[in-house]
Design an enzyme around this catalytic site. Structure first.
Site, PDB file in Angstrom:
ATOM      1  CB  SER A  49      -1.244   0.273   1.458  1.00  0.00           C
ATOM      2  OG  SER A  49      -1.484  -1.313   1.123  1.00  0.00           O
ATOM      3  NE  ARG A  91     -10.189  -6.886  -6.353  1.00  0.00           N
ATOM      4  CZ  ARG A  91      -9.012  -6.571  -5.565  1.00  0.00           C
ATOM      5  NH1 ARG A  91      -7.603  -7.018  -5.645  1.00  0.00           N
ATOM      6  NH2 ARG A  91      -9.262  -6.755  -4.899  1.00  0.00           N
ATOM      7  CG  ASP A 118      -5.481  -7.298   2.503  1.00  0.00           C
ATOM      8  OD1 ASP A 118      -6.619  -7.452   1.681  1.00  0.00           O
ATOM      9  OD2 ASP A 118      -4.075  -6.276   2.421  1.00  0.00           O
ATOM     10  NE  ARG A 170      -7.560 -12.651  -0.820  1.00  0.00           N
ATOM     11  CZ  ARG A 170      -6.823 -11.459  -1.037  1.00  0.00           C
ATOM     12  NH1 ARG A 170      -6.864 -10.277   0.098  1.00  0.00           N
ATOM     13  NH2 ARG A 170      -5.469 -11.708  -1.651  1.00  0.00           N
ATOM     14  NE  ARG A 181      -3.185  -9.570   0.815  1.00  0.00           N
ATOM     15  CZ  ARG A 181      -2.036  -8.947   0.753  1.00  0.00           C
ATOM     16  NH1 ARG A 181      -0.639  -9.866   1.371  1.00  0.00           N
ATOM     17  NH2 ARG A 181      -1.546  -8.227   0.231  1.00  0.00           N
TER      18      ARG A 181
HETATM   19  C1  S3P Z   1      -5.553  -1.620  -0.136  1.00  0.00           C
HETATM   20  C2  S3P Z   1      -6.577  -1.921   0.591  1.00  0.00           C
HETATM   21  C3  S3P Z   1      -7.589  -2.718   1.016  1.00  0.00           C
HETATM   22  C4  S3P Z   1      -6.799  -4.110   0.550  1.00  0.00           C
HETATM   23  C5  S3P Z   1      -5.690  -4.385  -0.085  1.00  0.00           C
HETATM   24  C6  S3P Z   1      -5.083  -2.941  -0.226  1.00  0.00           C
HETATM   25  C7  S3P Z   1      -5.182  -0.058  -0.011  1.00  0.00           C
HETATM   26  O1  S3P Z   1      -8.786  -2.510  -0.277  1.00  0.00           O
HETATM   27  O2  S3P Z   1      -7.356  -5.151   0.557  1.00  0.00           O
HETATM   28  O3  S3P Z   1      -4.974  -5.165  -0.189  1.00  0.00           O
HETATM   29  O4  S3P Z   1      -3.978   0.508  -0.503  1.00  0.00           O
HETATM   30  O5  S3P Z   1      -5.922   1.464   0.427  1.00  0.00           O
HETATM   31  P1  S3P Z   1     -10.257  -1.910  -0.213  1.00  0.00           P
HETATM   32  O6  S3P Z   1     -10.037  -0.892   0.056  1.00  0.00           O
HETATM   33  O7  S3P Z   1     -11.103  -2.205  -1.253  1.00  0.00           O
HETATM   34  O8  S3P Z   1     -10.519  -2.831   1.443  1.00  0.00           O
END
Ligand code: S3P
Length: 438
Positions: A27, A127, A320, A351, A392
């Site tokens: 992130s 998605r 995650d 998942r 994952r």
């Molecule tokens: C992320 C937010 C999450 C997470 C993803 C990374 C991010 O997703 O599952 O792996 O970097 O902002 P969501 O915003 O869809 O929950």
């Protein structure tokens, strides 16, 4: 794009021992390249994740006219072009497997003077993008998608954006971040409220790049019309990558493993809370701050685990980490129930379904709910599982195999490189038995 033919064979190895450092946070790495590109000046990123997802984001900005140097692995020097310095790309912009890349880029590109098209791999193409298209459209953006709000996204430039006050229907750091990034280009205030606080890296990093922003858990507000000033970014090790080792060392008797300098932002460490509630023995040592982010060594020792209930209070902070939690649950004493986690169905795979199917294939009873599952622990057997191209899921079953009575074959593992290149060798170094095959 990664092929689906690679597989692993994993089986019970040695107790996990020693000290390892997992790669940089995904992130933070995405955001460092994005804000570095939009800033004025040069941003030096250290600890950058050399994963396919984050490299795809860097490539997209190169296509948009940003010069990015790679002086060494895990390092990037981003020569920012300023908020209005990006150039149109005639070719589509390929985000690969990365939902974060596509959703955040949708926010950035909605504010440009030119048109762009965002594409992704087979998984990303399934998605949901309506969650960003709808609020960005309320700000004045024009974005076309495929039927059902699916990628590719065709983003029309030269729209004038206006800030909105928006309450997210579902807790999502990606959607929040897309709106804040579009808000940089909007007139007036952009305000985002969340039903449950999510990771705040965009907010923290915008502040570090000198953009005035107000934020507190579940809330963020900024106004358009400023400038970003380059700053250096030190990326902490990714808690989500450390998670597999936290579970592996917890379930393999005799283990004691140190995970060095892991990012422990409270919006990411729900799995720590969950594992501790299950009886895990995990200590935080050498706690410090790195670039404004809390970081600590995590020292994990094997401990008998017991089942727990996980609900919406904890879910966003470990969104995650559910695949890893399912494995811990399968090895615990007593049932674990997960609820309020329907978001798991729209990740890189569904998942809930992929974990349930995989665990059943190894002899574990799993009862699926629309928003979670009930996992009845038992003896893990040898078997074959399909990761459905989800990084994952693949890594979680390599961990599960450490308690299996025989070989576990895990199919379709190439996508592990999206978030954790080198997982297999680091896993072997720590005691996990894992062999790769084509
Ligand atoms: C992320 C937010 C999450 C997470 C993803 C990374 C991010 O997703 O599952 O792996 O970097 O902002 P969501 O915003 O869809 O929950």
């Amino acid at each position: 794009m990664s092929g689906g033919s690679q597989h692993w064979i994993a089986r019970a190895g040695q107790p996990l021992r020693g000290s390892i450092r997992v790669p940089g946070d995904k992130s933070v790495s995405h955001r460092a390249v994005m804000l570095g590109a939009l800033a004025e000046g040069t941003t030096h990123v250290r600890g950058f994740l050399e994963g396919e997802d984050t490299r795809a984001t860097a490539r997209v900005f190169e296509q948009l006219g940003v010069r990015i140097e790679t002086p060494s692995a895990s390092e990037r020097i981003v020569h920012g072009v300023g908020l209005h310095g990006l150039r149109a790309s005639s070719a589509p912009l390929d985000c690969g497997n990365a939902g974060t890349g596509m959703r955040l880029l949708a926010g950035v590109l909605a504010g440009q003077a030119f048109d762009s098209t965002l594409i992704g791999d087979a998984s990303l193409s399934k998605r949901p993008m309506r969650r960003v298209i709808e609020p960005l459209s309320l700000m004045g953006a024009r974005i076309d998608s495929e039927e059902g709000g699916l990628p590719p996204l065709r983003i029309h430039g030269a729209q004038s954006l206006t800030g909105i006050d928006y309450t997210l229907p579902v807790a999502s750091a990606q959607v929040k971040s897309a709106l804040l990034l579009a808000g940089l280009y909007a007139s007036g205030d952009t305000v985002v409220h969340e039903p449950h606080p999510t990771r705040d890296y965009t907010e923290r990093m915008l502040a570090a790049f000198g953009w005035p922003i107000e934020f507190s858990p579940g809330y963020a507000k900024l106004s358009g019309g400023g400038r970003l000033r380059a700053t250096d970014v030190n990326v902490p090790a990714d808690f989500s990558s450390a998670a597999f080792f936290l579970v592996a060392a917890s379930i393999v008797p005799g283990s004691e493993l140190r995970l060095e300098a892991v990012g422990v932002n409270p919006r990411r460490t729900g799995l720590l809370t969950a594992l501790r509630r299950m009886g895990a023995d995990i200590r935080e040592e050498n706690a410090t701050q790195q670039g404004g982010e809390p970081v600590a060594d995590l020292v994990v020792r094997h401990a008998p685990l017991h089942g727990i209930e996980v609900d919406g209070e904890l879910a966003p902070d470990m969104i995650d980490e559910f695949p890893a939690l399912f494995v811990a649950a399968a090895c615990a004493e007593g049932v674990t129930t997960v609820r309020d986690a329907a978001e798991l169905r729209v990740k890189e795979s569904d998942r809930i379904a992929t974990m349930a199917q995989g665990l059943r294939g190894l002899g574990i009873e799993v009862d699926e709910h629309p928003d979670g599952a009930t996992i009845v622990p038992g003896a893990l057997q040898a078997g074959r599982v399909d990761s459905h191209g989800d990084h994952r899921i693949a890594m979680s079953f390599a961990v599960a195999a450490q308690r299996a009575s025989g070989d576990v074959r895990i199919d379709d593992v190439a996508n592990v490189a999206t978030s954790f290149p080198g997982f297999d060798s680091l896993a072997r170094d720590s005691g996990i038995w894992l062999a790769a095959g084509a």
